[in-house]
Design a protein around this motif. Structure first.
Motif, PDB file in Angstrom:
ATOM      1  N   SER A 111       0.856  -1.066  -0.170  1.00  0.00           N
ATOM      2  CA  SER A 111      -0.064   0.005  -0.019  1.00  0.00           C
ATOM      3  C   SER A 111       0.632   1.332   0.085  1.00  0.00           C
ATOM      4  O   SER A 111       0.467   2.413  -0.509  1.00  0.00           O
ATOM      5  CB  SER A 111      -1.053  -0.224   1.110  1.00  0.00           C
ATOM      6  OG  SER A 111      -0.307   0.085   2.405  1.00  0.00           O
ATOM      7  N   ASN A 112       2.025   1.202   0.418  1.00  0.00           N
ATOM      8  CA  ASN A 112       3.108   2.292   0.438  1.00  0.00           C
ATOM      9  C   ASN A 112       4.509   1.757   0.501  1.00  0.00           C
ATOM     10  O   ASN A 112       4.556   0.868   0.629  1.00  0.00           O
ATOM     11  CB  ASN A 112       2.559   3.510   1.646  1.00  0.00           C
ATOM     12  CG  ASN A 112       2.941   2.584   2.943  1.00  0.00           C
ATOM     13  OD1 ASN A 112       3.887   2.181   3.266  1.00  0.00           O
ATOM     14  ND2 ASN A 112       1.818   2.857   3.835  1.00  0.00           N
ATOM     15  N   VAL A 113       5.224   2.789   0.280  1.00  0.00           N
ATOM     16  CA  VAL A 113       6.685   2.627   0.068  1.00  0.00           C
ATOM     17  C   VAL A 113       7.412   1.945   1.277  1.00  0.00           C
ATOM     18  O   VAL A 113       8.050   1.144   1.287  1.00  0.00           O
ATOM     19  CB  VAL A 113       7.642   3.781  -0.349  1.00  0.00           C
ATOM     20  CG1 VAL A 113       9.056   3.540  -0.362  1.00  0.00           C
ATOM     21  CG2 VAL A 113       7.013   4.358  -1.736  1.00  0.00           C
ATOM     22  N   GLN A 114       6.768   2.530   2.495  1.00  0.00           N
ATOM     23  CA  GLN A 114       7.186   2.048   3.925  1.00  0.00           C
ATOM     24  C   GLN A 114       6.939   0.741   4.067  1.00  0.00           C
ATOM     25  O   GLN A 114       7.781  -0.281   4.453  1.00  0.00           O
ATOM     26  CB  GLN A 114       6.795   2.796   5.114  1.00  0.00           C
ATOM     27  CG  GLN A 114       7.252   2.287   6.352  1.00  0.00           C
ATOM     28  CD  GLN A 114       8.796   2.494   6.548  1.00  0.00           C
ATOM     29  OE1 GLN A 114       9.349   3.227   6.199  1.00  0.00           O
ATOM     30  NE2 GLN A 114       9.195   1.281   6.937  1.00  0.00           N
ATOM     31  N   ASN A 115       5.779   0.152   3.610  1.00  0.00           N
ATOM     32  CA  ASN A 115       5.328  -1.201   3.497  1.00  0.00           C
ATOM     33  C   ASN A 115       6.475  -2.171   2.649  1.00  0.00           C
ATOM     34  O   ASN A 115       6.630  -3.232   2.874  1.00  0.00           O
ATOM     35  CB  ASN A 115       4.049  -1.346   3.286  1.00  0.00           C
ATOM     36  CG  ASN A 115       3.087  -0.866   4.440  1.00  0.00           C
ATOM     37  OD1 ASN A 115       3.747  -0.700   5.708  1.00  0.00           O
ATOM     38  ND2 ASN A 115       1.712  -0.945   4.479  1.00  0.00           N
ATOM     39  N   LEU A 116       6.692  -1.536   1.446  1.00  0.00           N
ATOM     40  CA  LEU A 116       7.449  -2.281   0.646  1.00  0.00           C
ATOM     41  C   LEU A 116       9.254  -2.493   1.242  1.00  0.00           C
ATOM     42  O   LEU A 116       9.639  -3.364   1.213  1.00  0.00           O
ATOM     43  CB  LEU A 116       7.760  -1.435  -0.693  1.00  0.00           C
ATOM     44  CG  LEU A 116       8.766  -2.098  -1.690  1.00  0.00           C
ATOM     45  CD1 LEU A 116       8.513  -3.461  -2.119  1.00  0.00           C
ATOM     46  CD2 LEU A 116       8.915  -1.235  -2.899  1.00  0.00           C
ATOM     47  N   GLU A 130      20.629  -2.222   0.757  1.00  0.00           N
ATOM     48  CA  GLU A 130      20.151  -2.796  -0.706  1.00  0.00           C
ATOM     49  C   GLU A 130      18.592  -1.941  -0.747  1.00  0.00           C
ATOM     50  O   GLU A 130      17.907  -1.658  -1.769  1.00  0.00           O
ATOM     51  CB  GLU A 130      20.097  -4.231  -0.986  1.00  0.00           C
ATOM     52  CG  GLU A 130      19.415  -4.895  -1.869  1.00  0.00           C
ATOM     53  CD  GLU A 130      20.172  -4.206  -3.401  1.00  0.00           C
ATOM     54  OE1 GLU A 130      19.550  -4.534  -4.408  1.00  0.00           O
ATOM     55  OE2 GLU A 130      21.116  -3.739  -3.333  1.00  0.00           O
ATOM     56  N   VAL A 131      18.017  -2.185   0.360  1.00  0.00           N
ATOM     57  CA  VAL A 131      16.538  -1.852   0.526  1.00  0.00           C
ATOM     58  C   VAL A 131      16.535  -0.058   0.104  1.00  0.00           C
ATOM     59  O   VAL A 131      15.707   0.196  -0.699  1.00  0.00           O
ATOM     60  CB  VAL A 131      15.880  -2.093   1.846  1.00  0.00           C
ATOM     61  CG1 VAL A 131      14.717  -1.393   1.878  1.00  0.00           C
ATOM     62  CG2 VAL A 131      15.538  -3.409   1.945  1.00  0.00           C
ATOM     63  N   ARG A 132      17.365   0.640   0.812  1.00  0.00           N
ATOM     64  CA  ARG A 132      17.434   2.045   0.420  1.00  0.00           C
ATOM     65  C   ARG A 132      17.744   1.971  -0.865  1.00  0.00           C
ATOM     66  O   ARG A 132      17.133   3.123  -1.698  1.00  0.00           O
ATOM     67  CB  ARG A 132      18.643   2.568   1.406  1.00  0.00           C
ATOM     68  CG  ARG A 132      18.244   2.799   2.628  1.00  0.00           C
ATOM     69  CD  ARG A 132      19.300   3.120   3.483  1.00  0.00           C
ATOM     70  NE  ARG A 132      19.147   3.179   5.040  1.00  0.00           N
ATOM     71  CZ  ARG A 132      19.733   3.659   5.888  1.00  0.00           C
ATOM     72  NH1 ARG A 132      21.143   4.291   5.647  1.00  0.00           N
ATOM     73  NH2 ARG A 132      19.318   3.782   7.082  1.00  0.00           N
ATOM     74  N   ARG A 133      18.647   1.269  -1.594  1.00  0.00           N
ATOM     75  CA  ARG A 133      18.823   1.589  -3.170  1.00  0.00           C
ATOM     76  C   ARG A 133      17.624   1.315  -4.002  1.00  0.00           C
ATOM     77  O   ARG A 133      17.180   2.160  -4.821  1.00  0.00           O
ATOM     78  CB  ARG A 133      19.952   0.884  -3.528  1.00  0.00           C
ATOM     79  CG  ARG A 133      20.509   1.006  -4.969  1.00  0.00           C
ATOM     80  CD  ARG A 133      21.585  -0.011  -5.285  1.00  0.00           C
ATOM     81  NE  ARG A 133      21.238  -1.288  -5.574  1.00  0.00           N
ATOM     82  CZ  ARG A 133      20.313  -1.702  -6.431  1.00  0.00           C
ATOM     83  NH1 ARG A 133      19.979  -0.891  -7.631  1.00  0.00           N
ATOM     84  NH2 ARG A 133      19.931  -2.966  -6.424  1.00  0.00           N
ATOM     85  N   VAL A 134      17.159   0.086  -3.839  1.00  0.00           N
ATOM     86  CA  VAL A 134      15.983  -0.090  -4.322  1.00  0.00           C
ATOM     87  C   VAL A 134      15.000   0.626  -4.263  1.00  0.00           C
ATOM     88  O   VAL A 134      14.107   0.820  -5.412  1.00  0.00           O
ATOM     89  CB  VAL A 134      15.710  -1.733  -4.010  1.00  0.00           C
ATOM     90  CG1 VAL A 134      14.462  -2.187  -4.840  1.00  0.00           C
ATOM     91  CG2 VAL A 134      16.627  -2.676  -4.345  1.00  0.00           C
ATOM     92  N   THR A 135      14.423   1.295  -3.058  1.00  0.00           N
ATOM     93  CA  THR A 135      13.491   2.036  -2.980  1.00  0.00           C
ATOM     94  C   THR A 135      13.391   3.589  -3.288  1.00  0.00           C
ATOM     95  O   THR A 135      12.433   4.345  -3.135  1.00  0.00           O
ATOM     96  CB  THR A 135      12.685   1.892  -1.593  1.00  0.00           C
ATOM     97  OG1 THR A 135      13.568   2.202  -0.787  1.00  0.00           O
ATOM     98  CG2 THR A 135      12.208   0.264  -1.589  1.00  0.00           C
TER      99      THR A 135
END
Length: 142
Positions: A111-116, A130-135
Motif C-alpha cells: 500500500s505504500n513505500v514504507q510497507n515495501l 540494498e532496500v534503500r537503493r531499491v526504494t
C-alpha cells in the motif's frame, strides 16, 4: 519553512509564498493549504481560510448536504478516480500507479513505500543498504 527577519524578531512564522506572518507553526500550515488549493471552493472560487470553514461554506452558501460537503473538496487520482481527503494521501497513492510500491523480486504490491521496505527486509532478507537503493530512500529510518 522560511522565516523573515520580522517574523524572527516577533517570534512568528512567515509564509514563503506571500509573506503573511503567523504566531503558531500550525496556523502557518493551515494557511499554506490555501496556496495548494485545498481551501478554494470549486463551486464559486472563493478562498476560504481552513478546510473546516470551506465545508461550512459549502453547506451554508451552496446548500450542499453535510456528506457531500465533506467529500466535495477532495484530491482525486487522475489514473483511477480514487478520492483522498489530503494531498499527501493522494501523493502516497500515486506511487502505486508508478510501480514504486511493487516488489521487484516477487511482484507483491504494497500500500505504500514504507510497507515495501518492510517487505523487502522481512520476506526477502535484503540488507538495509540494498532496500534503500531499491526504494530510492531519501529520508529518516524508523
Amino acid at each position: 519553512m522560511v522565516l523573515t527577519a520580522a517574523a524572527i524578531a516577533g517570534g512568528g512564522f512567515a509564509c514563503a509564498l506571500c509573506g503573511r506572518v503567523y504566531r503558531r507553526r500550525n496556523a502557518l500550515a493551515a494557511h499554506r493549504r490555501t496556496h495548494e488549493g485545498a481551501t478554494t471552493c470549486d463551486v464559486c472560487g472563493a478562498h476560504i481560510s481552513t478546510v473546516h470553514n470551506l465545508r461550512q461554506h459549502l453547506r451554508m452558501v451552496h446548500r450542499l448536504p453535510t456528506e457531500e460537503a465533506h467529500w466535495h473538496q477532495t484530491h482525486v487520482c487522475d489514473a483511477c478516480g480514487r478520492k483522498y481527503k489530503s494531498r499527501d494521501a493522494l501523493v502516497a497513492h500515486r506511487k502505486r500507479h508508478e510501480g514504486r510500491t511493487t516488489c521487484h523480486l516477487c511482484g507483491t504490491t504494497t500500500s505504500n513505500v514504507q510497507n515495501l521496505r518492510s517487505h523487502l527486509e522481512l520476506v526477502h532478507h535484503l540488507p538495509r543498504a540494498e532496500v534503500r537503493r531499491v526504494t530510492g530512500f531519501r529520508g529518516g529510518w524508523r
